[in-house]
Scaffold this active site. Structure first.
Site, PDB file in Angstrom:
ATOM      1  N   ARG A 104      18.420 -14.061  13.196  1.00  0.00           N
ATOM      2  CA  ARG A 104      17.201 -13.799  13.968  1.00  0.00           C
ATOM      3  C   ARG A 104      16.183 -14.935  13.882  1.00  0.00           C
ATOM      4  O   ARG A 104      14.980 -14.725  14.106  1.00  0.00           O
ATOM      5  CB  ARG A 104      16.552 -12.478  13.529  1.00  0.00           C
ATOM      6  CG  ARG A 104      17.407 -11.246  13.801  1.00  0.00           C
ATOM      7  CD  ARG A 104      16.794  -9.991  13.233  1.00  0.00           C
ATOM      8  NE  ARG A 104      17.635  -8.833  13.525  1.00  0.00           N
ATOM      9  CZ  ARG A 104      17.283  -7.839  14.344  1.00  0.00           C
ATOM     10  NH1 ARG A 104      16.120  -7.874  14.961  1.00  0.00           N
ATOM     11  NH2 ARG A 104      18.107  -6.817  14.543  1.00  0.00           N
TER      12      ARG A 104
ATOM     13  N   SER B 281      -1.240 -17.720   4.509  1.00  0.00           N
ATOM     14  CA  SER B 281      -2.641 -17.942   4.837  1.00  0.00           C
ATOM     15  C   SER B 281      -3.405 -16.625   4.783  1.00  0.00           C
ATOM     16  O   SER B 281      -2.822 -15.541   4.804  1.00  0.00           O
ATOM     17  CB  SER B 281      -2.769 -18.572   6.223  1.00  0.00           C
ATOM     18  OG  SER B 281      -2.164 -17.738   7.201  1.00  0.00           O
TER      19      SER B 281
ATOM     20  N   GLY C 151       5.381 -16.310   5.620  1.00  0.00           N
ATOM     21  CA  GLY C 151       5.657 -15.515   6.806  1.00  0.00           C
ATOM     22  C   GLY C 151       6.417 -16.310   7.861  1.00  0.00           C
ATOM     23  O   GLY C 151       7.356 -15.813   8.482  1.00  0.00           O
TER      24      GLY C 151
ATOM     25  N   ARG D 253       7.545 -22.733   8.180  1.00  0.00           N
ATOM     26  CA  ARG D 253       6.885 -23.104   6.920  1.00  0.00           C
ATOM     27  C   ARG D 253       7.877 -23.019   5.766  1.00  0.00           C
ATOM     28  O   ARG D 253       7.805 -23.803   4.813  1.00  0.00           O
ATOM     29  CB  ARG D 253       5.675 -22.205   6.656  1.00  0.00           C
ATOM     30  CG  ARG D 253       4.800 -22.695   5.498  1.00  0.00           C
ATOM     31  CD  ARG D 253       3.570 -21.833   5.358  1.00  0.00           C
ATOM     32  NE  ARG D 253       2.748 -21.916   6.559  1.00  0.00           N
ATOM     33  CZ  ARG D 253       1.826 -21.022   6.889  1.00  0.00           C
ATOM     34  NH1 ARG D 253       1.621 -19.959   6.121  1.00  0.00           N
ATOM     35  NH2 ARG D 253       1.111 -21.168   7.983  1.00  0.00           N
TER      36      ARG D 253
ATOM     37  N   ARG E 246       4.678 -14.339  -2.435  1.00  0.00           N
ATOM     38  CA  ARG E 246       4.245 -14.636  -1.070  1.00  0.00           C
ATOM     39  C   ARG E 246       3.369 -15.880  -1.082  1.00  0.00           C
ATOM     40  O   ARG E 246       2.444 -16.009  -1.902  1.00  0.00           O
ATOM     41  CB  ARG E 246       3.467 -13.448  -0.498  1.00  0.00           C
ATOM     42  CG  ARG E 246       2.706 -13.800   0.775  1.00  0.00           C
ATOM     43  CD  ARG E 246       2.328 -12.612   1.609  1.00  0.00           C
ATOM     44  NE  ARG E 246       1.211 -12.887   2.490  1.00  0.00           N
ATOM     45  CZ  ARG E 246       1.240 -13.717   3.539  1.00  0.00           C
ATOM     46  NH1 ARG E 246       2.360 -14.387   3.831  1.00  0.00           N
ATOM     47  NH2 ARG E 246       0.166 -13.896   4.280  1.00  0.00           N
TER      48      ARG E 246
ATOM     49  N   ARG F 279      -3.430 -28.256   7.688  1.00  0.00           N
ATOM     50  CA  ARG F 279      -2.809 -27.118   7.014  1.00  0.00           C
ATOM     51  C   ARG F 279      -1.698 -27.526   6.057  1.00  0.00           C
ATOM     52  O   ARG F 279      -1.562 -26.963   4.980  1.00  0.00           O
ATOM     53  CB  ARG F 279      -2.266 -26.120   8.045  1.00  0.00           C
ATOM     54  CG  ARG F 279      -3.376 -25.426   8.800  1.00  0.00           C
ATOM     55  CD  ARG F 279      -2.840 -24.340   9.713  1.00  0.00           C
ATOM     56  NE  ARG F 279      -3.944 -23.657  10.376  1.00  0.00           N
ATOM     57  CZ  ARG F 279      -4.010 -22.351  10.551  1.00  0.00           C
ATOM     58  NH1 ARG F 279      -3.038 -21.575  10.115  1.00  0.00           N
ATOM     59  NH2 ARG F 279      -5.038 -21.803  11.163  1.00  0.00           N
TER      60      ARG F 279
ATOM     61  N   ASP G  66      -9.054 -19.421   7.622  1.00  0.00           N
ATOM     62  CA  ASP G  66     -10.169 -19.107   8.517  1.00  0.00           C
ATOM     63  C   ASP G  66     -11.140 -18.177   7.790  1.00  0.00           C
ATOM     64  O   ASP G  66     -10.826 -17.675   6.712  1.00  0.00           O
ATOM     65  CB  ASP G  66      -9.669 -18.476   9.817  1.00  0.00           C
ATOM     66  CG  ASP G  66      -8.826 -17.246   9.561  1.00  0.00           C
ATOM     67  OD1 ASP G  66      -9.390 -16.138   9.646  1.00  0.00           O
ATOM     68  OD2 ASP G  66      -7.617 -17.369   9.276  1.00  0.00           O
TER      69      ASP G  66
ATOM     70  N   GLU H 299      -5.084 -10.477   4.834  1.00  0.00           N
ATOM     71  CA  GLU H 299      -3.808 -10.993   5.333  1.00  0.00           C
ATOM     72  C   GLU H 299      -2.981  -9.787   5.749  1.00  0.00           C
ATOM     73  O   GLU H 299      -3.549  -8.715   5.946  1.00  0.00           O
ATOM     74  CB  GLU H 299      -3.114 -11.889   4.296  1.00  0.00           C
ATOM     75  CG  GLU H 299      -2.974 -11.296   2.908  1.00  0.00           C
ATOM     76  CD  GLU H 299      -1.766 -10.400   2.757  1.00  0.00           C
ATOM     77  OE1 GLU H 299      -0.648 -10.906   2.624  1.00  0.00           O
ATOM     78  OE2 GLU H 299      -1.942  -9.150   2.741  1.00  0.00           O
ATOM     79  N   MET H 300      -1.656  -9.909   5.895  1.00  0.00           N
ATOM     80  CA  MET H 300      -0.903  -8.816   6.504  1.00  0.00           C
ATOM     81  C   MET H 300       0.371  -8.399   5.758  1.00  0.00           C
ATOM     82  O   MET H 300       1.151  -7.610   6.291  1.00  0.00           O
ATOM     83  CB  MET H 300      -0.525  -9.185   7.945  1.00  0.00           C
ATOM     84  CG  MET H 300      -1.716  -9.401   8.859  1.00  0.00           C
ATOM     85  SD  MET H 300      -1.245  -9.711  10.578  1.00  0.00           S
ATOM     86  CE  MET H 300      -0.623  -8.092  11.054  1.00  0.00           C
ATOM     87  N   GLU H 301       0.592  -8.870   4.537  1.00  0.00           N
ATOM     88  CA  GLU H 301       1.874  -8.587   3.903  1.00  0.00           C
ATOM     89  C   GLU H 301       1.835  -8.144   2.441  1.00  0.00           C
ATOM     90  O   GLU H 301       2.733  -7.446   1.971  1.00  0.00           O
ATOM     91  CB  GLU H 301       2.785  -9.834   3.989  1.00  0.00           C
ATOM     92  CG  GLU H 301       3.319 -10.156   5.356  1.00  0.00           C
ATOM     93  CD  GLU H 301       2.378 -10.981   6.202  1.00  0.00           C
ATOM     94  OE1 GLU H 301       2.533 -10.974   7.430  1.00  0.00           O
ATOM     95  OE2 GLU H 301       1.468 -11.624   5.630  1.00  0.00           O
TER      96      GLU H 301
END
Length: 235
Positions: free
Chosen positions: A43, A90, A20, A24, A87, A217, A204, A179-181
């Site tokens: 962007r 985290s 994401g 990274r 992907r 990390r 976490d 997670e979000m994706e």
């Protein structure tokens, strides 16, 4: 060149790792790839292409959340000929036996809503990983002495969650992490007949409140990148 990716034709590899965070992406590219060059800065969402053990690999940031991931996955598959998207990111653990720094490999990704939901309407589509990639990632992890958690995860469309009742039911039903994706990644890949997988590091814990110190990390996430690369080119 697309609206969101400035790479020229041929500058994106067929295999793309998708963290994401664009920083990274830069760290992973410079740490694990040879002959690296930046191919996208549109962007500020950095993308890089290089080689790993002689295989061409791109690492492209996807941004935060499913709408952003959907943009990059669509353009990579539709306009640049990518065929494998993994992907690397985290996640927050949702089971007591899933610990900080553990590796989670997402077999399925449940969600309330994704950008693809409008296509399915009343259908509760079940987004899942490519089995070949998943099996190869499990083998790669075990070869490193890592026992990954393999199963279903939850892709949230919000970061600050206000649904403790939903979390309780997901924990009850064995959802490993949030997670979000990934759910949208799996939907888009299926639509294009491509391979997709999410290999995640637990940063976490929703139950214990633990969190990985930021200084730790990089090393922990490195293991995840290695597993993803091994899986992409297994066999």
């Amino acid at each position: 060149m697309t609206i969101h990716i400035g790479a020229a034709p041929g500058e994106i590899a067929e295999t793309v790792l998708m963290p994401g965070d664009p920083r990274r992406a830069e760290w992973a590219a410079k740490t694990f790839l040879d002959d690296v060059r930046c191919v996208n800065e549109v962007r500020g969402m950095s993308g890089f292409t290089g080689t790993w053990r002689g295989h061409r690999v791109s690492i492209q940031g996807s941004g935060m959340g499913m709408p952003s991931l959907s943009i990059y996955a669509n353009e990579l598959l539709r306009d640049y000929g990518a065929r494998t998207l993994i992907r690397i990111g985290s996640c927050g653990a949702m089971q007591k036996d899933v610990k900080i720094r553990d590796i989670v490999i997402a077999m399925t990704a449940s969600t309330i809503s994704t950008p693809s939901k409008g296509l399915f309407r009343e259908l509760s589509y079940a987004p899942c990983a490519d089995y070949g990639l998943l099996a190869a990632a499990v083998d790669a992890a075990r070869a490193k002495g890592v026992t990954p958690h393999v199963g279903g995860i939850y892709s949230s469309d919000v970061f600050y969650d206000e649904r403790p009742d939903l979390n309780e039911q997901m924990v009850r039903h064995g959802v490993l992490a949030v997670e979000m994706e990934a759910a949208e990644l799996y939907c888009v890949a299926a639509r294009f007949g491509a391979r997709a997988l999410a290999v995640l590091t637990v940063s976490d814990h929703l139950i214990t409140g633990e969190a990985m110190p930021s200084k730790d990390r990089e090393q922990s996430f490195g293991e995840m990148v290695e597993i993803a690369l091994e899986a992409a080119f297994a066999g």
